[in-house]
Scaffold this active site. Structure first.
Site, short mmCIF file in Angstrom:
data_model
loop_
_atom_site.label_atom_id
_atom_site.label_comp_id
_atom_site.label_asym_id
_atom_site.label_seq_id
_atom_site.Cartn_x
_atom_site.Cartn_y
_atom_site.Cartn_z
N ASP A 182 5.54 6.66 1.01
CA ASP A 182 6.70 6.77 0.10
C ASP A 182 7.98 6.99 0.94
O ASP A 182 8.61 8.04 0.87
CB ASP A 182 6.52 7.91 -0.91
CG ASP A 182 6.36 9.29 -0.25
OD1 ASP A 182 6.64 10.29 -0.95
OD2 ASP A 182 5.98 9.35 0.93
N ASP A 197 8.09 9.20 6.64
CA ASP A 197 7.26 7.99 6.47
C ASP A 197 7.78 6.86 7.37
O ASP A 197 7.01 6.06 7.88
CB ASP A 197 7.32 7.50 5.02
CG ASP A 197 6.84 8.52 4.01
OD1 ASP A 197 7.60 9.46 3.73
OD2 ASP A 197 5.71 8.38 3.53
N ASN A 224 8.81 10.50 -2.63
CA ASN A 224 10.11 11.00 -2.14
C ASN A 224 11.26 10.42 -2.95
O ASN A 224 12.31 11.05 -3.12
CB ASN A 224 10.30 10.60 -0.68
CG ASN A 224 9.46 11.44 0.26
OD1 ASN A 224 9.30 12.64 0.05
ND2 ASN A 224 8.89 10.80 1.27
N THR A 267 0.44 8.83 3.24
CA THR A 267 1.51 9.79 3.58
C THR A 267 2.41 10.06 2.37
O THR A 267 3.57 10.48 2.53
CB THR A 267 2.37 9.28 4.75
OG1 THR A 267 3.04 8.08 4.35
CG2 THR A 267 1.52 9.02 5.98
N PHE A 283 4.03 19.05 -1.13
CA PHE A 283 4.65 18.07 -2.05
C PHE A 283 3.69 16.95 -2.46
O PHE A 283 3.56 16.65 -3.64
CB PHE A 283 5.90 17.49 -1.39
CG PHE A 283 6.59 16.44 -2.21
CD1 PHE A 283 6.41 15.10 -1.93
CD2 PHE A 283 7.42 16.79 -3.27
CE1 PHE A 283 7.05 14.11 -2.69
CE2 PHE A 283 8.06 15.82 -4.03
CZ PHE A 283 7.87 14.48 -3.74
N ASN A 284 3.07 16.26 -1.49
CA ASN A 284 2.25 15.09 -1.82
C ASN A 284 1.12 15.45 -2.78
O ASN A 284 0.79 14.68 -3.69
CB ASN A 284 1.68 14.45 -0.56
CG ASN A 284 2.72 13.71 0.23
OD1 ASN A 284 3.76 13.31 -0.32
ND2 ASN A 284 2.49 13.54 1.52
N HIS A 314 6.33 15.18 9.12
CA HIS A 314 4.98 15.38 8.60
C HIS A 314 4.12 14.11 8.76
O HIS A 314 3.03 14.15 9.31
CB HIS A 314 5.05 15.73 7.11
CG HIS A 314 5.97 16.86 6.78
ND1 HIS A 314 5.65 18.18 6.96
CD2 HIS A 314 7.22 16.85 6.25
CE1 HIS A 314 6.66 18.95 6.57
NE2 HIS A 314 7.63 18.17 6.13
N ASP A 315 4.62 12.98 8.23
CA ASP A 315 3.80 11.77 8.14
C ASP A 315 3.50 11.17 9.49
O ASP A 315 2.43 10.58 9.71
CB ASP A 315 4.52 10.74 7.26
CG ASP A 315 4.73 11.27 5.85
OD1 ASP A 315 5.70 10.82 5.21
OD2 ASP A 315 3.95 12.13 5.41
O1 RIB Z 1 5.34 17.60 2.18
C1 RIB Z 1 5.68 16.58 3.07
C2 RIB Z 1 5.32 15.24 2.51
O2 RIB Z 1 6.04 15.00 1.30
C3 RIB Z 1 5.71 14.07 3.43
O3 RIB Z 1 4.83 13.01 3.22
C4 RIB Z 1 7.08 13.69 2.96
O4 RIB Z 1 7.39 12.32 3.24
C5 RIB Z 1 6.93 13.90 1.49
O5 RIB Z 1 6.34 12.73 0.95
CA CA Z 2 5.69 10.80 2.69
#
Ligand code: RIB
Ligand code: CA
Length: 326
Positions: free
Chosen positions: A11, A16, A38, A123, A164-165, A238-239
């Protein structure tokens, strides 16, 4: 040995974008599928096309839009982190390539059923992955593994305990973690070891390629937008950690554990409940030997959770990758 065959479900999203840039150079990306997260699906799909063009592979790697919203919950987006357009207003020209007509879930199912040894890297929210498993449960045994940026062995970000994801679509996440597939979870406890700073931006700018300049611009936005959340300001990638784990297993130390997703907790919905008691020398008092590999409900580990990142070697990988692009 050839490059590892992967499908990247994402996303984009600033982090990403780094995941795509790393995967495009070091992995055999069979296709990119997109998911609302996102930013709305239209934005993340456009952004995926943009980043593949920055990587110079948009003619070879198709983008397949997936679901625009979660299975049950309403879509939650993150403009405060990634900007209204999802890429921090990265000022790159609109993509000249267009998305494929095939739905992302159909692409995942057809590709995994027709190609051996495919790794799924997710991701974003896990809606597309869960829908693919529901559509064709046999993919669980056909995929090499599913590497997820999501969840956390410890703290959350969107809530005190939920990442979040997972938070965006916990029902989908629960389906994936309970599917029986080989799961690798790259959670916040790991990715919070990967924060780009203004010094990182300067290092990207010194590289001199267009890809590095693009990386510097989106990171600059990510660092600037983080000042209300993190001191000193830093943009967590993160990704990129999940993709780096698939590029070089030695970058990340991990451990097996049972992981499930809380769906109904008043304060804990979207939490990845990780049983790592066997890592702490604290065993459930029943059968020490048997429960050494057991989870809270008595299940054996169903995933590997990332614990430690070699950040120095990770950043070198990113910089070398950016330098190798035009
Ligand atoms: O919490 C971080 C994740 O949430 C990452 O994948 C970021 O791109 C968002 O999608
Ligand atoms: Ca992401």
């Amino acid at each position: 040995m050839g490059k590892k065959k992967v499908i990247l479900d994402c996303d984009p999203g600033i982090d990403d974008a780094f995941a795509i840039l790393l995967a495009a150079q070091h992995l055999d990306v069979l296709g990119v599928t997109t998911i609302g997260g996102n930013s709305p699906l239209e934005n993340v799909t456009r952004n995926a096309l943009k980043v593949l063009e920055v990587a110079g592979v948009a003619d070879d790697v198709g983008v397949y839009p997936g679901h625009s919203c979660p299975m049950v919950a309403p879509l939650v987006t993150a403009p405060s982190v990634h900007g209204a357009d999802g890429l921090g207003g990265a000022c790159v020209p609109p993509p000249t390539h267009v998305a494929q007509d095939k739905h992302g879930v159909d692409f995942i199912v057809d590709t995994v059923m027709g190609t051996d040894d495919v790794t799924l890297i997710a991701t974003g929210p896990l809606t597309n992955i869960a829908a693919a498993i529901n559509r064709e449960p046999r993919i669980v045994d056909r995929v090499r593994e599913i590497c997820i940026m999501g969840g956390s062995v410890t703290l959350g970000n969107w809530t005190p305990v939920a990442e979040f994801n997972i938070y965006v679509d916990p029902e989908a996440a629960a389906r994936v973690f309970r599917s029986g597939a080989h799961i690798k979870m790259c959670g916040l406890n790991l990715t919070r070891q990967c924060g780009f700073t203004p010094e990182t931006v300067a290092r990207f700018r010194s590289i001199g390629t267009q890809a590095a300049d693009f990386a510097a611009r989106i990171t600059d936005f990510g660092v600037a937008s983080s000042v209300s959340r993190h001191q000193p300001p830093r943009a967590y990638m993160h990704d990129a950690c999940a993709v780096a784990w698939e590029i070089d297993q030695t970058l990340i130390a991990a451990a097996p554990m049972h992981i499930d997703v809380e769906l109904s907790g008043t304060y804990t919905r979207g939490m990845t409940v990780c049983d790592y008691r066997h890592l702490c020398g604290t065993q459930p008092v029943v059968d020490i030997e048997r429960t050494a590999q057991m989870g809270p409900q008595g299940e054996a580990p169903n995933a590997e959770a990332a614990l430690d990142l070699d950040y120095g070697r990770f950043l070198d990988l990113v910089c070398t990758t950016l330098a190798n692009y035009q």
